[in-house]
Design a protein around this motif. Structure first.
Motif, mmCIF file in Angstrom:
data_model
loop_
_atom_site.group_PDB
_atom_site.id
_atom_site.type_symbol
_atom_site.label_atom_id
_atom_site.label_comp_id
_atom_site.label_asym_id
_atom_site.label_seq_id
_atom_site.Cartn_x
_atom_site.Cartn_y
_atom_site.Cartn_z
ATOM 1 N N PRO A 209 -25.690 40.798 0.879
ATOM 2 C CA PRO A 209 -25.422 40.061 -0.366
ATOM 3 C C PRO A 209 -25.425 38.564 -0.117
ATOM 4 C CG PRO A 209 -23.417 41.056 0.493
ATOM 5 C CD PRO A 209 -24.534 41.582 1.331
ATOM 6 N N CYS A 210 -26.110 37.825 -0.983
ATOM 7 C CA CYS A 210 -26.196 36.372 -0.845
ATOM 8 C C CYS A 210 -25.545 35.703 -2.056
ATOM 9 C CB CYS A 210 -27.655 35.918 -0.735
ATOM 10 S SG CYS A 210 -28.446 36.393 0.824
ATOM 11 N N VAL A 211 -24.850 34.613 -1.784
ATOM 12 C CA VAL A 211 -24.141 33.866 -2.816
ATOM 13 C C VAL A 211 -24.852 32.546 -3.088
ATOM 14 C CG1 VAL A 211 -21.977 32.741 -3.447
ATOM 15 C CG2 VAL A 211 -21.932 34.924 -2.225
ATOM 16 N N SER A 212 -25.129 32.272 -4.355
ATOM 17 C CA SER A 212 -25.748 31.018 -4.785
ATOM 18 C C SER A 212 -24.746 30.244 -5.627
ATOM 19 C CB SER A 212 -27.020 31.288 -5.599
ATOM 20 O OG SER A 212 -27.851 32.234 -4.963
ATOM 21 N N ARG A 213 -24.837 28.913 -5.567
ATOM 22 C CA ARG A 213 -23.930 28.072 -6.348
ATOM 23 C C ARG A 213 -24.693 26.917 -6.971
ATOM 24 N NH1 ARG A 213 -20.814 29.577 -1.957
ATOM 25 N NH2 ARG A 213 -18.822 30.580 -2.477
ATOM 26 N N ALA A 214 -24.218 26.507 -8.146
ATOM 27 C CA ALA A 214 -24.716 25.294 -8.790
ATOM 28 C C ALA A 214 -23.524 24.564 -9.379
ATOM 29 C CB ALA A 214 -25.739 25.626 -9.875
ATOM 30 N N GLN A 215 -23.620 23.238 -9.427
ATOM 31 C CA GLN A 215 -22.510 22.440 -9.937
ATOM 32 C C GLN A 215 -23.013 21.377 -10.888
ATOM 33 O OE1 GLN A 215 -20.650 21.013 -6.277
ATOM 34 N NE2 GLN A 215 -19.107 22.626 -6.400
ATOM 35 N N VAL A 216 -22.165 21.037 -11.868
ATOM 36 C CA VAL A 216 -22.404 19.923 -12.771
ATOM 37 C C VAL A 216 -21.138 19.064 -12.767
ATOM 38 C CG1 VAL A 216 -22.733 19.221 -15.172
ATOM 39 C CG2 VAL A 216 -24.073 21.107 -14.239
ATOM 40 N N ASN A 217 -21.290 17.794 -12.475
ATOM 41 C CA ASN A 217 -20.170 16.862 -12.510
ATOM 42 C C ASN A 217 -20.174 16.129 -13.852
ATOM 43 O OD1 ASN A 217 -19.132 17.134 -9.693
ATOM 44 N ND2 ASN A 217 -21.204 16.464 -9.209
ATOM 45 N N ILE A 218 -19.081 16.257 -14.578
ATOM 46 C CA ILE A 218 -18.975 15.604 -15.883
ATOM 47 C C ILE A 218 -17.759 14.672 -15.885
ATOM 48 C CG2 ILE A 218 -20.241 17.377 -17.154
ATOM 49 C CD1 ILE A 218 -16.512 17.273 -17.462
ATOM 50 N N ILE A 219 -17.717 13.774 -16.837
ATOM 51 C CA ILE A 219 -16.660 12.777 -16.918
ATOM 52 C C ILE A 219 -15.921 12.935 -18.248
ATOM 53 C CG2 ILE A 219 -16.134 10.308 -16.946
ATOM 54 C CD1 ILE A 219 -18.714 9.892 -15.351
ATOM 55 N N ILE A 220 -14.596 12.930 -18.162
ATOM 56 C CA ILE A 220 -13.765 12.998 -19.358
ATOM 57 C C ILE A 220 -13.075 11.651 -19.553
ATOM 58 C CG2 ILE A 220 -11.807 14.109 -20.485
ATOM 59 C CD1 ILE A 220 -14.231 15.900 -20.205
ATOM 60 N N ALA A 221 -13.248 11.070 -20.732
ATOM 61 C CA ALA A 221 -12.599 9.804 -21.074
ATOM 62 C C ALA A 221 -11.596 10.042 -22.186
ATOM 63 C CB ALA A 221 -13.635 8.775 -21.513
ATOM 64 N N GLU A 222 -10.571 9.230 -22.210
ATOM 65 C CA GLU A 222 -9.634 9.279 -23.307
ATOM 66 C C GLU A 222 -10.314 8.735 -24.571
ATOM 67 O OE1 GLU A 222 -6.503 6.873 -21.820
ATOM 68 O OE2 GLU A 222 -5.411 8.564 -20.947
ATOM 69 N N PRO A 223 -9.896 9.182 -25.778
ATOM 70 C CA PRO A 223 -10.452 8.591 -27.009
ATOM 71 C C PRO A 223 -10.259 7.082 -26.970
ATOM 72 C CG PRO A 223 -9.119 10.508 -27.516
ATOM 73 C CD PRO A 223 -8.907 10.223 -26.063
ATOM 74 N N SER A 224 -11.312 6.351 -27.284
ATOM 75 C CA SER A 224 -11.289 4.921 -27.039
ATOM 76 C C SER A 224 -10.365 4.150 -27.965
ATOM 77 C CB SER A 224 -12.704 4.351 -27.155
ATOM 78 O OG SER A 224 -13.189 4.525 -28.465
ATOM 79 N N GLY A 225 -10.376 4.456 -29.258
ATOM 80 C CA GLY A 225 -9.625 3.631 -30.193
ATOM 81 C C GLY A 225 -10.048 2.179 -30.043
ATOM 82 N N VAL A 226 -11.364 1.953 -29.938
ATOM 83 C CA VAL A 226 -11.880 0.624 -29.622
ATOM 84 C C VAL A 226 -11.631 -0.350 -30.770
ATOM 85 C CG1 VAL A 226 -13.938 -0.686 -29.023
ATOM 86 C CG2 VAL A 226 -13.627 1.621 -28.130
#
Length: 265
Positions: A209-226
């Protein structure tokens, strides 16, 4: 005063001196590191290992790389110990052989070919399954953003792509699995800053049995209230607007000085 000179005589090796007991995993997944060894051979000062060039990388520290003969495609490494650690880098069936060597007193014979089968891993693509939404490397979300469905497209070597196949799971901040195996990502449940979403797939092969992996790096920001940003604009209005960006990301040591500006329809 007479001096005593000690001389060590070695019987040397001939081609009839062949190592025994070559062992190690002979069915592995690509990327796997495996230790291969033989029984010590009396009279040898080292061991020469041969295998197809480019199909393994050597991870043992006591090795000397012997330049391959041009065009023969054979990698040759000498170790002082009776073992070598190899990492499989090419899939397919490959042969490993080894012989004892000396410092000028002949070489032993090679072992019979030791076949090693290297299985490939699957190709994985992580993406959004929610219409109108994306989920890609480096993408930014605000913590009040909508929940989206995510999926993995898994393509085994030589096979057809499958969505969220059996044997695969998502993990990471903000990811939950529904009762029907549907995975959701909710920005509100992820950490502010960078988050890694991982998909792990085990092909459950009955022998290797072989294991494969994939990853996605995402960024979470607070609501800006700019300050300066209105709640609504008219399409086509070209009137300049000044927006004062004071803070969009918490400084956690990884994103100092980074800002995210998002305009949502």
């Amino acid at each position: 005063t007479p001096e005593t000179l000690s001389i060590t005589l070695s019987a040397g090796l001939t081609t009839s001196d062949i190592p025994t007991g070559l062992s190690g995993d002979n069915a592995v997944c690509i990327g796997t590191s495996v230790l291969y060894s033989i029984n010590p051979l009396v009279g040898s000062s080292g061991y020469e290992w041969r295998f197809p060039d480019g199909e393994f990388s050597v991870e043992s520290s006591d090795t000397t790389n012997l330049e391959p003969n041009p065009g023969d495609g054979i990698a040759k490494y000498v170790t002082t110990s009776n073992f070598i650690r190899l990492r499989a880098t090419g899939d397919g069936s490959h042969d490993l052989t080894v012989r004892g060597v000396t410092s000028g007193c002949g070489e032993g014979g090679f072992t019979a070919a030791y076949p090693i089968t290297v299985r490939p891993i699957a190709d994985i693509v992580i993406q959004s399954a929610t219409p109108g939404e994306t989920f890609t490397e480096g993408q930014a979300f605000t913590s009040d953003g909508p929940e989206i469905t995510i999926e993995a497209i898994v393509t085994p070597s030589g096979g057809s792509p499958t969505t969220n196949p059996t044997g695969g799971t998502f993990s990471g901040n903000g990811v939950t699995e529904g009762p029907t195996g549907v995975y959701k990502f909710n920005p509100a449940d992820a950490a502010v800053g960078e988050n890694t979403i991982t998909y792990t797939f085990n092909d459950n092969d009955p022998t290797t049995p072989c294991v494969s992996r994939a990853q996605v790096n995402i960024i979470i920001a607070e609501p800006s209230g700019v300050p300066g940003a209105a709640a609504a604009y008219c399409q086509g209005d070209m009137t300049p607007v000044s927006i004062d960006i004071t803070k969009l990301l918490v400084d956690n040591g990884n994103n100092t000085g980074r800002y995210i500006v998002g305009l949502q329809n």
